[in-house]
Design an enzyme around this catalytic site. Sequence first.
Site, PDB file in Angstrom:
ATOM      1  N   HIS A   1      -0.486  17.793   6.107  1.00  0.00           N
ATOM      2  CA  HIS A   1       0.850  17.951   6.680  1.00  0.00           C
ATOM      3  C   HIS A   1       0.788  17.750   8.195  1.00  0.00           C
ATOM      4  CE1 HIS A   1       1.877  20.769   3.059  1.00  0.00           C
ATOM      5  NE2 HIS A   1       1.861  19.496   2.719  1.00  0.00           N
TER       6      HIS A   1
ATOM      7  N   ASP B   1       2.437  23.365  -1.963  1.00  0.00           N
ATOM      8  CA  ASP B   1       2.321  21.909  -2.111  1.00  0.00           C
ATOM      9  C   ASP B   1       0.939  21.533  -2.654  1.00  0.00           C
ATOM     10  OD1 ASP B   1       3.103  19.225  -1.946  1.00  0.00           O
ATOM     11  OD2 ASP B   1       2.307  19.013   0.086  1.00  0.00           O
TER      12      ASP B   1
ATOM     13  N   MET C   1      -0.457  26.872   3.886  1.00  0.00           N
ATOM     14  CA  MET C   1       0.569  27.791   3.436  1.00  0.00           C
ATOM     15  C   MET C   1       1.467  27.097   2.427  1.00  0.00           C
ATOM     16  SD  MET C   1       1.457  30.914   3.911  1.00  0.00           S
ATOM     17  CE  MET C   1       2.817  31.978   3.461  1.00  0.00           C
TER      18      MET C   1
ATOM     19  N   SER D   1      -3.003  21.753   4.672  1.00  0.00           N
ATOM     20  CA  SER D   1      -1.908  22.026   5.609  1.00  0.00           C
ATOM     21  C   SER D   1      -2.444  22.866   6.768  1.00  0.00           C
ATOM     22  CB  SER D   1      -0.752  22.726   4.879  1.00  0.00           C
ATOM     23  OG  SER D   1       0.357  22.885   5.743  1.00  0.00           O
ATOM     24  N   THR D   2      -1.920  24.070   6.982  1.00  0.00           N
ATOM     25  CA  THR D   2      -2.326  24.895   8.119  1.00  0.00           C
ATOM     26  C   THR D   2      -3.834  25.142   8.094  1.00  0.00           C
ATOM     27  OG1 THR D   2      -0.192  26.000   7.948  1.00  0.00           O
ATOM     28  CG2 THR D   2      -1.850  27.040   9.352  1.00  0.00           C
TER      29      THR D   2
END
Length: 347
Positions: A193, A290, A287, A167-168
């Site tokens: 993501h 998931d 973050m 993600s991030t």
Amino acid sequence: MKKHTVIVVDDQKSVRSMIKRWIESDANWEVIGEAANPYEARDLIVEKQPEVMTLDVHMPGMDGIVFLKKLLPQYPMPVIMFSSSTTEGAGITLEALEAGAFDYVTKPTGTPESLIEAKEDLLSKLYESLNYNSSHSSNFKQKTLPLSNKTNSKTIFKRKLILVGSSTGGTTAIRKLLNDVDETFPPILIAQHMPENFTTLFAQRLNSDLKVHVKEAKDKELLQIGTVYIAPGNYHLGIQKLGSEYFTRILQTDKKNGHRPSVDVLFESAAEQEIAGNSIAIILTGMGSDGASGLLKLKNQGCLTIGQNKETCVVYGMPKVAYELGAVLYQVPLDDMVDKIKEIAAQ
């Protein structure tokens, strides 16, 4: 109570006012300055020393990407970009992420739903930014990375699939990971993501820069050696096994953990197909949680699982939750991850 501080940089006063209202609707945040261009922003940063900055990708006087490259080595801080969801906007945003931006929010289209979604996304990412590892901002690589000097001895892959979730900070981490991957690697499936338009362009950019074939996944594709499949934005990526062959599954079922694509959907599809024992699964910077529960299911079925270590994550969230859950067999710095894959590939 001391509030967290933000400066808002956008050439349109109406947009700055809107972003300020969104931020200050949360009692924990305060906008301590507004700037119409990068020059004003630079002076504000020196004077106010904010914790976070929001930045429009299209800025007069100095391109937002150039500004990031000049700013971050001197003032490491999380920068959240505002971009359009168009292909052009996606391209500029990906450049901003490669230049060291923390994350991005896509601009609302003007509907009430899009305004609420953008506001919630911004507030969520402001809180994410509090976990930002600032050591990364001055160490972002050029777009095309040099090929690894590490040994290229022949690797025997007994595991037939590699699954990756992020993600991030993931766009840069994925690029760095894939830089050391070649055409001998098993199929690699990635759930990052990212919204529509972004994933298409992200896959194209990686494919043009790296030695491995990278593509946005389509439904029912036969998974092939030496190919990387990126989950398309707003869709889940899964796996199905037919006979001895593996194929992609593209789904638009409900969001999971607030995401589509979701890392858990990818990992759980491998667990459901009982191909965990034939796989290596990796959870990268990001973050939230998931991917953690899916990774644990895979590990319990014999999958070899790797988590990115805290020191090399932009945000040590997803790998931390997975590690604390007992889902991670090997916790590894990003630079050493491909070596670890090769080391365990024959297991």
